[in-house]
Design an enzyme around this catalytic site. Structure first.
Site, mmCIF file in Angstrom:
data_model
loop_
_atom_site.group_PDB
_atom_site.id
_atom_site.type_symbol
_atom_site.label_atom_id
_atom_site.label_comp_id
_atom_site.label_asym_id
_atom_site.label_seq_id
_atom_site.Cartn_x
_atom_site.Cartn_y
_atom_site.Cartn_z
ATOM 1 N N LYS A 66 0.659 -1.092 -0.171
ATOM 2 C CA LYS A 66 -0.222 -0.018 0.056
ATOM 3 C C LYS A 66 0.641 1.266 -0.181
ATOM 4 C CE LYS A 66 -4.717 -1.091 0.276
ATOM 5 N NZ LYS A 66 -5.492 -0.585 -0.709
ATOM 6 N N SER A 322 0.975 -9.765 -0.126
ATOM 7 C CA SER A 322 0.720 -8.469 -0.012
ATOM 8 C C SER A 322 0.959 -7.532 1.237
ATOM 9 C CB SER A 322 -0.966 -8.203 -0.500
ATOM 10 O OG SER A 322 -1.627 -8.988 0.385
#
Length: 429
Positions: A66, A322
């Site tokens: 992110k 992720s």
């Protein structure tokens, strides 16, 4: 990948983003985001008889990908002189940490709205990354409540709202990950498994791979309890799910982005969902066998491999890991969900005769040799012939279940099987 720069010029661009704009994003985030390794997994390769590599975004400074999108978006606004009123976002986790990191690095004031229910560990991480440049406001019990408050704050105070996924510059930032993958291998990538929340990461992968590696099959992976991209693809338009399971908090989104849906819907090869219990099983396996700590969303891509076991044999496969922002206090719940999914943990209401020795009889005559009582709650009631106990039993193997049920019924102990009653089970687990 050989002749990489030449291939950029040869391939057709997508209508939304370009390779040039993604290369610009790479330059902008180079001082903040790390070049994370594309790491071969010897264990997974052996298990699935394939060449499996992990893109380790859990090794970013904020422990998730992110940071890429958040930093690119905020730095772009900063360069355009659009951050004088500061920035604002809403997030319960990784996006908040990425925004906080960017604010601190670029010396921009930021306000981050988070649900009141956000775990203390996540609040402390955001405070650490943001330093004196970030203020946290706790509003509402859900992400949607925090998002609405953040948008309202943006409109009233002139702060730039940083969307977690449905923004071209956010997608460009996430797409830098895909450029790295293609540069990190000279081998053709047959499959890439990508976790889906709002779709920003998937849109970035699609943008790059559709141009530079069009033969790669892109498999989007969602949690079973929040499969909003699959629902949208099936419907032919962007669908908002009325209810979702929020356990996989980094990917539990009721509605994917309008832009991300448009980018992804015609390019991905498949969109599959994975049971939350399977995700928990993967988290435990990766920790115990590979010493890799994953959050639920970070385990999504690896959890999907089993569904493609036959198709990926002998193939080159990439799984995007992720993130790893997993609160240690969740591990008991993760273990419990994994055991329930594997079929080795079962809860019952058990009828015990109100006489001495009934528990001993249950242990000796009903339980199997390798069965174990993991939960027991019982209150003796002298006014009745039998009394109910809530009993959790852990089996050595799922195949032992039918024998256990049969012995309980033959000896009159069976009353109710609770695994089929999710509301009751949620109280126990």
């Amino acid at each position: 990948m050989k002749n990489f720069n030449e291939r950029i010029m040869m391939k057709e661009q997508t209508p939304y983003l370009t390779i040039d704009s993604i290369n610009t994003a790479r330059e902008k985030i180079s001082t903040a985001a790390k070049l994370t390794p594309l790491q071969e997994s010897f264990r997974l390769s052996k298990v699935f008889d394939a060449n499996i590599s992990l893109k380790r975004e859990d090794l970013q400074p904020v422990r998730s990908y992110k940071l890429r999108g958040a930093y690119h978006k905020i730095k772009s606004l900063f360069e355009q002189g659009k951050t004088n009123g500061g920035v604002v976002c809403a997030s319960a986790g990784n996006h908040a940490q990425g925004v906080a990191f960017a604010c601190n690095e670029l010396k921009i004031n930021g306000v981050i709205f988070m649900p009141i229910t956000t775990p203390k560990q996540k609040l402390e991480q955001v405070e650490m990354f943001g330093g004196d440049f970030v203020k946290i406001k706790l509003v509402g019990d859900t992400f949607d409540a925090s998002k609405n408050a953040a948008i309202d704050y943006s409109e009233k105070n002139g702060a730039a709202f940083i969307h977690p996924f449905d923004d071209p510059q956010i997608i460009e930032g996430q797409a830098t990950l895909a450029m790295e993958i293609l540069e990190q291998t000279n081998e053709k990538i047959d499959y890439i498994f990508v976790p889906i929340g709002g779709g920003g990461l998937l849109a970035g992968i699609v943008t790059v791979f559709s141009v530079l590696s069009p033969d790669t099959k892109i498999i989007g992976v969602e949690p079973k309890g929040a499969a909003s991209m699959r629902a949208s693809i099936d419907a032919g338009y962007n669908v908002e799910l009325p209810k979702i399971d929020k356990f996989v908090d980094g990917a539990a989104v009721q509605k994917v982005g309008d832009l991300t849906f448009e980018i992804c819907k015609d390019y991905i090869s498949d969109c599959i969902s994975v049971d939350e219990g399977k995700i928990c099983e993967t988290i435990l396996e990766m920790y115990n066998k590979d010493a890799i700590v994953l959050e639920p969303a970070g385990a999504l891509s690896i959890s999907a491999l089993e569904q493609y076991q036959e198709m990926i044999k002998g193939k080159n496969v990439v799984c995007i890991v992720s993130g790893s922002n997993n609160d240690i206090t969740r591990m008991e719940e993760i273990k419990e969900r994994a055991l329930l999914y594997k079929g080795v943990k079962h809860y019952f209401l058990v009828k015990f005769p109100q006489r001495p020795g009934s528990l001993k009889e249950f242990v000796l005559d009903v339980l199997g040799e390798n069965d174990d009582i993991a939960f027991f709650e019982y209150t003796k009631k002298n006014s009745r012939e039998t009394a109910l106990a809530t009993v959790g039993i852990e089996l050595a193997d799922a195949s032992d279940f039918e024998g256990l049920i049969q012995r309980m019924k033959e000896r009159g102990y069976f009353d109710t099987y609770l695994n089929d009653s999710p509301n009751i089970l949620n109280i126990l687990v």
